[in-house]
Design an enzyme around this catalytic site. Structure first.
Site, PDB file in Angstrom:
ATOM      1  N   GLY A 235       0.830  -1.194   0.000  1.00 36.14           N
ATOM      2  CA  GLY A 235       0.000   0.000   0.000  1.00 36.14           C
ATOM      3  C   GLY A 235       0.863   1.241   0.000  1.00 36.14           C
ATOM      4  N   SER A 236       0.290   2.318   0.469  1.00 40.21           N
ATOM      5  CA  SER A 236       0.978   3.615   0.390  1.00 40.21           C
ATOM      6  C   SER A 236       2.041   3.752   1.475  1.00 40.21           C
ATOM      7  CB  SER A 236      -0.066   4.721   0.578  1.00 40.21           C
ATOM      8  OG  SER A 236      -0.719   4.528   1.828  1.00 40.21           O
ATOM      9  N   GLY A 240       2.116   2.322   5.348  1.00 38.84           N
ATOM     10  CA  GLY A 240       3.269   1.566   5.848  1.00 38.84           C
ATOM     11  C   GLY A 240       3.894   2.241   7.061  1.00 38.84           C
ATOM     12  N   GLU A 258       5.656  -3.171   1.202  1.00 42.05           N
ATOM     13  CA  GLU A 258       5.801  -2.818  -0.217  1.00 42.05           C
ATOM     14  C   GLU A 258       4.994  -1.546  -0.417  1.00 42.05           C
ATOM     15  OE1 GLU A 258       7.597  -4.311  -2.406  1.00 42.05           O
ATOM     16  OE2 GLU A 258       8.080  -6.135  -1.305  1.00 42.05           O
ATOM     17  N   CYS A 292       2.472   0.822  -8.617  1.00 39.21           N
ATOM     18  CA  CYS A 292       3.579   1.323  -7.782  1.00 39.21           C
ATOM     19  C   CYS A 292       4.790   1.597  -8.653  1.00 39.21           C
ATOM     20  CB  CYS A 292       3.901   0.326  -6.690  1.00 39.21           C
ATOM     21  SG  CYS A 292       4.257  -1.319  -7.312  1.00 39.21           S
TER      22      CYS A 292
END
Ligand code: NAD
Length: 505
Positions: A235-236, A240, A258, A292
């Site tokens: 995610g963003s 994170g 990630e 991403c």
């Protein structure tokens, strides 16, 4: 701008709320109601259901612990055999999964089909990687090194690859003997439920695979839970970062993060212009810039800029979004109507601060449709323009910088806060290698788009893109922990002379 005409579709997709999978049973959520929406049809409701509440997230952890005990005791060969039943998934179920992905987040159906059919390929790659885990016992060691599962892993998925990016952790985690609890994005609950239905067909012991649907608060319960041993989050950077904060007092918990990207494509003087153009436009527009690894910054040297920039402008200006269910659609809508609002608001702020629009993004009626944009960032740009350049917008926008030479381009790459996927376009391998050697990025592409990474190689970012736990072919490494097992046969010991007297008295 005119509306992309929706393709009439005869769909038999079952869009009911299946609930949360806890200990082998689907149970209705006890939390707040929520809905998912079709971003290509003005946000029409696709799915209506209820979120799991905190008690259900807790129950999923208890069930997963039980499932873990049964699953981890099975020999590896039996776990592998059970998972290989995935290859027998009926094509109709994969088609339903693909349709749900496109309905809920709007990517073109051909991309969703690719995502659905990649499930089995990921399993095979995970098997190959698991079976090649390194033997870390050095020659002469008094024992062995054993790879062991962590226990219960929470797998938290994003909206853009709602299934592939959970499956990419689920397959290696299960092979290693872990139990998993999945928390799909709130944008794609139906896709998450269909994926788990498909996993249910494998006949794994109850509690090995669990699912909770809902908002980030439900994910937060899993992340904070003392009995969750590992979190695989995609995610963003913002998400994170919060997860790291939540886990400050649980240093034993493995976090595989990630996160986002603001990926740079560098175009040097000797680049093949048409190739660079093709790869950059593709990199910026695939999945409507919501990857991403999307190309969202271009750094071009002065000598190349005169010929390259007008071509980039022309190409991006020609891209129009279309119905994601229609054949030949390059780019669907953004995943939500609010993502479109946020995107255009961020561009308006950047432009008022001094980012120069070379191609302006427009809203297209009918859904969360946008056209791509290109903004020039001058070398003396104001702080707010640099903030735009350094922020992931997760939409089809490219921030363009013209620099003097290779050194200046390398400096841009080295100073980036994100470090996921970097491309360098140059005829000369040595010019590309300078970037590989000096720039702190996870993926390097020579004359290739920042997009289209390979699951057969390690995948992951540096900086605020990741935390040094690369996935892809390397995910087997973090789905297990390695232990040293020291051993002797009973009776096999030599008396230490210093202790002999003590022991004989
Ligand atoms: P997001 O961060 O909003 O949400 C991702 C998931 O995390 C969702 O399921 C959400 O509910 C959950 N979540 C968010 N904050 C949480 C928290 N504090 N605790 C527990 N759970 C939490 O991201 P998104 O909009 O769904 O996805 C887009 C982002 O994901 C982009 O930044 C994109 O670059 C990134 N992404 C990264 C990769 C990669 O491999 N590096 C791949 C795909 C997407």
């Amino acid at each position: 701008m005119s509306t992309p005409t929706p393709t009439p579709r005869a769909s038999s997709l079952d869009t009911r709320d299946r609930g949360n999978l806890i200990g082998g049973c689907f149970v209705s959520g006890a939390g707040a109601p929520f809905t998912s929406h079709d971003p290509s049809r003005d946000g029409a409701v696709v799915w209506r259901g209820t979120s799991a509440d905190a008690a259900q997230a807790d129950a999923a952890v208890v069930a997963a612990r039980r499932g873990f005990r049964a699953w981890s005791r099975l020999p590896y060969a039996e776990r592998k055999e059970a998972l290989l039943r995935l290859a027998a998934t009926p094509p109709a179920l994969l088609d339903a999964l693909a349709e749900a992905i496109t309905l809920e987040m709007g990517k073109p159906i051909r991309e969703s089909k690719g995502e659905a059919t990649s499930l089995v390929a990921k399993l095979h790659a995970s098997i190959a990687a698991h079976e090649r885990l390194p033997d870390l016992a050095l020659e002469g060691a008094p024992g062995t090194a054993a790879w062991r599962p962590h226990g219960v892993m929470a797998v938290i998925g994003p909206s853009n690859y709602p299934i592939h990016l959970m499956n990419t952790h689920v397959m290696p985690a299960l092979l290693a003997g872990n139990a998993v609890i999945l928390k799909p994005s709130r944008v794609t609950p139906l896709s998450g439920q269909i994926y788990v239905e498909l996993l249910q067909r494998l006949g794994l012991p109850d509690g090995v695979v669990n699912l909770v649907v809902g908002t980030r608060e439900v994910g937060g319960v899993l992340v904070a839970h003392q009995d969750v041993d590992a979190v695989a989050f995609t995610g963003s950077w913002d998400g994170g970062r919060r997860i790291m904060e939540t886990c400050l007092d649980q240093p034993h918990k493995l976090l595989a993060l990630e996160m986002g990207g603001k990926n740079i494509a560098v175009v040097l003087d000797d680049a093949h212009l048409e190739q660079a153009l093709h790869e950059i436009v593709l990199g910026a527009c695939l999945t409507t810039g919501q990857r991403c690894t999307a190309t969202s910054r271009v750094v071009v040297t002065k000598r190349m800029a005169a010929s390259f920039v007008p071509r980039l402008e022309q190409s991006l200006a020609r891209v129009v979004p279309g119905d994601p269910f229609a054949d030949g659609t390059l780019m669907g809508p953004l995943a939500t109507l609010s993502a479109r609002r946020d995107f255009h608001a961020a561009l308006a702020r950047a432009e008022s601060a001094g980012a120069v629009p070379l191609v302006q993004s427009r809203a297209v009626d009918g859904g969360a449709f946008v056209t791509p944009s290109l903004h020039r960032v001058e070398s003396n740009a104001a702080a707010d323009v640099l903030r735009y350049r350094d922020t992931e917008l997760f939409a089809p926008d490219v921030a363009l910088e013209v620099v003097d030479d290779d050194d200046a381009a390398l400096e841009r790459a080295c100073k980036s806060t994100f470090g996921l996927s970097l491309s360098v376009f140059s005829a000369e391998r040595a010019r590309f290698d300078r970037f590989v050697e000096a720039a702190p990025w996870g993926l390097f592409n020579w004359n290739r788009s920042t997009n289209n990474a390979s699951g057969l190689l390690p995948f992951g970012g540096m900086g605020v893109s990741g935390n040094h736990r690369p996935a892809g072919s390397a995910s087997a490494l973090y789905c297990s922990r390695v232990t040293g097992v020291l051993e002797k046969a009973a009776g096999d010991y030599a008396v230490d002379p210093l202790f002999a007297k003590v022991l004989s008295s």
